[in-house]
Design a protein around this motif. Structure first.
Motif, mmCIF file in Angstrom:
data_model
loop_
_atom_site.group_PDB
_atom_site.id
_atom_site.type_symbol
_atom_site.label_atom_id
_atom_site.label_comp_id
_atom_site.label_asym_id
_atom_site.label_seq_id
_atom_site.Cartn_x
_atom_site.Cartn_y
_atom_site.Cartn_z
ATOM 1 N N LYS A 258 -5.789 -29.381 -15.132
ATOM 2 C CA LYS A 258 -5.233 -29.225 -16.462
ATOM 3 C C LYS A 258 -5.378 -30.677 -17.093
ATOM 4 C CE LYS A 258 -2.646 -25.463 -16.109
ATOM 5 N NZ LYS A 258 -3.177 -24.253 -16.613
ATOM 6 N N TYR A 259 -5.309 -31.689 -16.694
ATOM 7 C CA TYR A 259 -5.680 -32.844 -17.469
ATOM 8 C C TYR A 259 -7.045 -32.913 -18.045
ATOM 9 C CZ TYR A 259 -5.598 -37.617 -18.829
ATOM 10 O OH TYR A 259 -5.921 -38.720 -19.667
ATOM 11 N N ASN A 260 -7.958 -32.484 -16.887
ATOM 12 C CA ASN A 260 -9.366 -32.646 -17.117
ATOM 13 C C ASN A 260 -9.789 -31.830 -18.000
ATOM 14 O OD1 ASN A 260 -9.901 -34.862 -15.484
ATOM 15 N ND2 ASN A 260 -10.160 -33.793 -13.684
ATOM 16 N N ALA A 261 -8.911 -30.524 -18.209
ATOM 17 C CA ALA A 261 -9.400 -29.650 -19.171
ATOM 18 C C ALA A 261 -8.674 -29.598 -20.448
ATOM 19 C CB ALA A 261 -9.241 -27.964 -18.351
ATOM 20 N N CYS A 262 -7.732 -30.834 -20.640
ATOM 21 C CA CYS A 262 -7.286 -31.251 -21.742
ATOM 22 C C CYS A 262 -6.174 -29.975 -22.217
ATOM 23 C CB CYS A 262 -8.212 -31.220 -23.278
ATOM 24 S SG CYS A 262 -9.520 -32.290 -22.766
ATOM 25 N N GLU A 263 -5.613 -29.589 -20.882
ATOM 26 C CA GLU A 263 -4.449 -28.562 -21.149
ATOM 27 C C GLU A 263 -3.276 -28.967 -20.460
ATOM 28 O OE1 GLU A 263 -6.620 -25.243 -19.151
ATOM 29 O OE2 GLU A 263 -7.592 -24.823 -20.760
ATOM 30 N N ILE A 264 -3.167 -30.089 -20.322
ATOM 31 C CA ILE A 264 -2.059 -30.731 -19.615
ATOM 32 C C ILE A 264 -0.788 -30.708 -20.427
ATOM 33 C CG2 ILE A 264 -2.525 -33.160 -20.389
ATOM 34 C CD1 ILE A 264 -1.155 -32.212 -16.698
ATOM 35 N N ARG A 265 0.231 -30.118 -19.670
ATOM 36 C CA ARG A 265 1.574 -30.292 -20.561
ATOM 37 C C ARG A 265 2.484 -31.067 -19.685
ATOM 38 N NH1 ARG A 265 2.644 -24.077 -21.799
ATOM 39 N NH2 ARG A 265 4.701 -24.567 -21.512
ATOM 40 N N TYR A 266 2.782 -32.325 -20.156
ATOM 41 C CA TYR A 266 3.375 -33.422 -19.658
ATOM 42 C C TYR A 266 4.769 -32.939 -18.997
ATOM 43 C CZ TYR A 266 -0.363 -36.649 -20.628
ATOM 44 O OH TYR A 266 -1.669 -37.106 -20.863
ATOM 45 N N GLY A 267 5.365 -32.289 -19.845
ATOM 46 C CA GLY A 267 6.781 -31.627 -19.480
ATOM 47 C C GLY A 267 6.581 -30.973 -18.043
ATOM 48 N N ASP A 268 5.746 -30.005 -17.998
ATOM 49 C CA ASP A 268 5.683 -29.424 -16.795
ATOM 50 C C ASP A 268 5.316 -30.223 -15.474
ATOM 51 O OD1 ASP A 268 6.029 -27.262 -18.266
ATOM 52 O OD2 ASP A 268 3.779 -26.468 -18.130
ATOM 53 N N LEU A 269 4.443 -31.130 -15.828
ATOM 54 C CA LEU A 269 4.231 -32.138 -14.719
ATOM 55 C C LEU A 269 5.344 -32.889 -14.149
ATOM 56 C CD1 LEU A 269 1.095 -34.463 -14.467
ATOM 57 C CD2 LEU A 269 3.316 -35.442 -14.373
ATOM 58 N N LYS A 270 5.994 -33.344 -15.106
ATOM 59 C CA LYS A 270 7.351 -34.345 -14.849
ATOM 60 C C LYS A 270 8.103 -33.417 -14.084
ATOM 61 C CE LYS A 270 7.218 -37.462 -18.989
ATOM 62 N NZ LYS A 270 7.899 -37.818 -19.970
ATOM 63 N N LYS A 271 8.443 -32.164 -14.480
ATOM 64 C CA LYS A 271 9.440 -31.190 -13.807
ATOM 65 C C LYS A 271 9.085 -31.030 -12.356
ATOM 66 C CE LYS A 271 11.321 -27.257 -16.750
ATOM 67 N NZ LYS A 271 10.774 -26.414 -17.086
ATOM 68 N N GLN A 272 7.618 -30.775 -12.004
ATOM 69 C CA GLN A 272 7.037 -30.739 -10.957
ATOM 70 C C GLN A 272 7.415 -31.933 -9.999
ATOM 71 O OE1 GLN A 272 6.032 -27.683 -9.469
ATOM 72 N NE2 GLN A 272 6.291 -28.932 -7.269
ATOM 73 N N LEU A 273 7.087 -33.059 -10.752
ATOM 74 C CA LEU A 273 7.103 -34.293 -10.045
ATOM 75 C C LEU A 273 8.373 -34.447 -9.474
ATOM 76 C CD1 LEU A 273 5.771 -36.954 -9.143
ATOM 77 C CD2 LEU A 273 5.830 -37.920 -11.468
#
Ligand code: TRP
Length: 328
Positions: A258-273
């Motif tokens: 997602k990051y590499n495709a510029c589609e990252i949503r940090y909120g989702d990442l943080k929730k998962q983390l």
């Protein structure tokens, strides 16, 4: 078999940085060496002459190390103040420790600056007490962080000096075992390089799910990448580094893509983390709670450790007394 020994300062609760640093290394070492791990409660008097409930702090540390997998069946775990032979060896080592060299130790000079109203002899002779900790068990290897290197050099010097002065080959020179070479570095989620208590960015092993989520959700990020496959700036790289430690490879790859495709949503990442950190910590947290509630067990571990350590220490002290010329 070679002997490994390390001391633990009784300062606060363990965090993930400690876990993936020293603690996990200790857990591995106990399978490979004869290990002694002790809580350096005497040393804490150099900065806190009237410790606030030192026995409780020691119990907390013991419970946390046990919960992380330090095994009293494999390693000898004890409290420094339970092994009085250490104090006797400290006395002998101090007789051959010189003011000039002790005054030159960087951590002493730091402490002089930090507590100008309490420049006590214990601070000055911190390296000889540490050397006594190590030499009392004739330890061959000592896992320490880089900040302890000067103290380790002093310990080697005191060992050599003892051998030279009394014309013996008694104490082995303890080698440092650099933890950094074995440890996984846990990043801070505030954009700083490293997780630490003094950095104020630590996730503790006893933090509950809600606290973990709160800490992760306020982790520093940026406005997101604008070009594909961009290099990650440090705060974001830290989030991914943490993910590499606690999440599955699939999860990591998912967010990395997602990051590499510029589609990252940090909120989702943080929730998962946050979820993955919690999943990692939950069983340890449960064990800490169980062990903490079992005073009798902690006492038994401390007593057994003290007996084993004292027995070994008594041999060394007997030899040392004989070598110097006292009645063994
Ligand atoms: N000085 C060490 C620290 O600050 C703690 C310590 C005390 C220690 N005695 C030791 C470490 C003996 C290794 C061996 O972390």
């Amino acid at each position: 078999m070679e002997t490994v020994l390390s001391g633990i300062r009784p300062t606060g609760n363990l965090h993930l940085g400690n876990y993936f640093g020293a603690v996990r290394s200790f857990v591995k070492l106990q399978d490979e060496y004869e290990c002694f791990f002790f809580i350096a409660d005497w040393h804490s008097l150099t900065t806190h002459p009237r410790p606030d409930n030192i026995r409780q702090s020691v119990k907390t540390i013991l419970a946390e190390y046990l919960a992380c997998g330090i095994d009293p069946e494999k390693a000898t775990i004890y409290v420094q103040s339970d092994v009085r032979e250490v104090a006797e060896l400290y006395l002998y080592l101090n007789m051959n420790a010189y003011l000039g060299e002790l005054e030159r130790v960087t951590s002493f000079k730091d402490k002089v600056r930090k507590q100008p109203d309490n420049i006590n002899a214990g601070l000055l002779t911190y390296p000889s007490l540490m050397a006594a900790d190590i030499l009392i068990h004739k330890a061959n290897r000592v896992p320490v962080g880089k900040d302890q290197e000067q103290n380790m050099e002093m310990a080697r010097k005191f060992a050599r000096r003892f051998n030279t002065i009394y014309g013996v080959e008694y104490f082995p020179e303890p080698a440092s075992f650099h933890l950094a070479d074995r440890a996984v570095k846990v990043p801070g989620l505030d954009g700083s390089g490293k997780m630490g208590k003094s950095e104020g960015n630590a996730i503790y092993l006893i933090d509950d799910e809600k606290t973990i989520r709160k800490k992760v959700m306020k982790a520093v990020t940026d406005s997101g990448p604008t070009i594909p496959n961009a290099e990650k700036p440090e705060p974001v790289a830290n989030l991914f580094a943490m993910m590499e430690i606690v999440s599955t490879k699939d999860t990591y790859d998912h967010f990395n893509d997602k990051y590499n495709a510029c589609e990252i949503r940090y909120g989702d990442l943080k929730k998962q983390l946050a979820e993955d950190i919690n999943a990692f910590c939950a069983p340890i947290r449960k064990r800490i709670a169980d062990i903490t509630a079992d005073d009798a067990y902690i006492d038994k571990v401390a007593r057994t450790g003290a007996d084993k350590a004292s027995e070994n220490a008594a041999h060394t002290i007997n030899d040392v007394r004989r070598i110097i010329g006292f009645r063994p």
